[in-house]
Write a protein that holds these residues in place. Structure first.
Motif, PDB file in Angstrom:
ATOM      1  N   ARG A  70      28.239   2.743 -26.821  1.00  0.00           N
ATOM      2  CA  ARG A  70      29.094   3.578 -26.156  1.00  0.00           C
ATOM      3  C   ARG A  70      28.536   4.247 -24.928  1.00  0.00           C
ATOM      4  O   ARG A  70      29.345   4.359 -24.003  1.00  0.00           O
ATOM      5  N   ARG A  71      27.426   4.746 -24.864  1.00  0.00           N
ATOM      6  CA  ARG A  71      26.743   5.178 -23.711  1.00  0.00           C
ATOM      7  C   ARG A  71      27.564   6.541 -23.136  1.00  0.00           C
ATOM      8  O   ARG A  71      27.472   6.693 -22.037  1.00  0.00           O
ATOM      9  N   ASP A  72      28.308   7.175 -24.225  1.00  0.00           N
ATOM     10  CA  ASP A  72      29.069   8.295 -23.783  1.00  0.00           C
ATOM     11  C   ASP A  72      28.183   9.401 -23.763  1.00  0.00           C
ATOM     12  O   ASP A  72      27.522   9.930 -24.846  1.00  0.00           O
ATOM     13  N   ALA A  73      27.851  10.404 -22.726  1.00  0.00           N
ATOM     14  CA  ALA A  73      26.897  11.246 -22.473  1.00  0.00           C
ATOM     15  C   ALA A  73      27.377  12.323 -23.304  1.00  0.00           C
ATOM     16  O   ALA A  73      26.690  13.471 -23.757  1.00  0.00           O
ATOM     17  N   LYS A  74      28.549  12.524 -23.721  1.00  0.00           N
ATOM     18  CA  LYS A  74      29.345  13.582 -24.374  1.00  0.00           C
ATOM     19  C   LYS A  74      29.541  13.265 -25.773  1.00  0.00           C
ATOM     20  O   LYS A  74      30.165  14.047 -26.504  1.00  0.00           O
ATOM     21  N   ASP A  75      28.941  12.148 -26.248  1.00  0.00           N
ATOM     22  CA  ASP A  75      29.121  11.738 -27.693  1.00  0.00           C
ATOM     23  C   ASP A  75      28.307  12.549 -28.583  1.00  0.00           C
ATOM     24  O   ASP A  75      27.096  12.640 -28.629  1.00  0.00           O
ATOM     25  N   ALA A  82      21.836   8.906 -21.921  1.00  0.00           N
ATOM     26  CA  ALA A  82      23.031   7.719 -21.929  1.00  0.00           C
ATOM     27  C   ALA A  82      22.536   6.405 -21.261  1.00  0.00           C
ATOM     28  O   ALA A  82      23.071   5.377 -21.489  1.00  0.00           O
ATOM     29  N   ASP A  83      21.725   6.643 -20.246  1.00  0.00           N
ATOM     30  CA  ASP A  83      21.291   5.598 -19.455  1.00  0.00           C
ATOM     31  C   ASP A  83      19.923   4.939 -20.026  1.00  0.00           C
ATOM     32  O   ASP A  83      19.131   4.134 -19.288  1.00  0.00           O
ATOM     33  N   ARG A 121      17.961   5.598 -26.779  1.00  0.00           N
ATOM     34  CA  ARG A 121      19.351   6.376 -27.371  1.00  0.00           C
ATOM     35  C   ARG A 121      19.619   5.847 -28.734  1.00  0.00           C
ATOM     36  O   ARG A 121      19.697   4.580 -29.001  1.00  0.00           O
ATOM     37  N   GLU A 123      22.679   5.960 -31.435  1.00  0.00           N
ATOM     38  CA  GLU A 123      24.093   6.204 -31.679  1.00  0.00           C
ATOM     39  C   GLU A 123      24.484   5.915 -33.014  1.00  0.00           C
ATOM     40  O   GLU A 123      24.328   4.952 -33.768  1.00  0.00           O
TER      41      GLU A 123
END
Length: 252
Positions: A70-75, A82-83, A121, A123
């Motif tokens: 998802r690469r959502d920085a706010k997850d 995120a990158d 990252r 998740e």
């Protein structure tokens, strides 16, 4: 190209894709699967074409699975940039002993070695498969995440022997306190709310769609890895994913 040759090429390609999907399902712990195989061929050209089709199909499958990141920085259920060039998606259950083993023995080292330097990252996906207690723990973890304390809750819930105490309401409150969740009333409301239910259902549906039936199951840039493997297996997969990302221009 003659029509019969085109048809044969399409058949080989379809078979290769089906085989790649089956391989992914097996690695993610599925018990049963269906695979379509092409007819046996003896000429060198056909064998070479079949191998090329299989490789391309596997690459396509890996790319498709990699897009699940998802690469959502706010997850709040993720850690790391995120990158980051490599994303590890974990499908896990708080009642799962092997998930706890990974959380205690392997994940902290991966965080120090790869997350902290921006390579990796992680998740999290809630995948409760051991009944009501698993579902309650998943919702509690999600609720803790709404106050920025998911990973602290994760650590407390996976402490040695923690799962044996169950995940009833009082126990979840105790874990939330241990995790530093400040607003317990909000925590209770969130974990019993429709948003928590929907989030857990979404994660579980994603896992089942992949063919996962056991925990923990992982995707590392789309490459499946099943079970609490030795740390070296994760390092090898992360390094390989990092190299592929750099080669494709996606590295840091």
């Amino acid at each position: 190209m003659p029509k019969n040759t085109t048809a044969r090429t399409k058949q080989r390609r379809s078979a290769a894709i089906a085989a790649a999907v089956a391989v992914a399902a097996i690695l993610l712990g599925t018990v049963s699967y269906t695979a379509t195989r092409p007819e046996a061929r003896t000429d060198v050209a056909d064998v070479s074409d079949q191998q090329a089709d299989s490789t391309e199909a596997n690459d396509e499958l890996t790319d498709k699975l990699a897009k699940l990141a998802r690469r959502d920085a706010k997850d709040p259920l993720a850690q790391g940039r995120a990158d980051a060039p490599v994303v590890l998606i974990e499908y896990a259950d708080f009642k799962c002993g092997y998930c706890g083993k990974f959380a205690r023995d392997t994940e902290p080292d991966l965080v120090k070695k790869y997350v902290d330097d921006g390579t990796l990252r992680i998740e999290w996906r809630n995948f409760p498969i051991f009944g009501a207690d698993s579902e309650s723990a998943a919702r509690g973890a999600w609720a803790a995440g709404q106050q920025g304390r998911f990973w602290q809750f994760h650590k407390a819930a996976y402490a040695d022997g923690a799962k044996d105490k169950g995940f009833g309401a009082d126990r979840l409150d105790a874990l939330a306190r241990e995790a530093g969740v400040k607003d317990l009333d909000r925590f209770r409301t969130d974990r019993e709310g429709k948003a928590a239910q929907a989030a857990v259902k979404q994660d579980s549906g994603e896992a089942y769609a992949l063919g996962a039936t056991s925990t923990p199951s992982f995707l590392i840039n789309g490459q499946p890895l099943a079970g609490a493997q030795p740390e070296a297996a994760f390092e090898q997969a992360i390094e390989a994913a990092k190299a592929r990302s750099a080669k494709s221009g996606g590295g840091k």
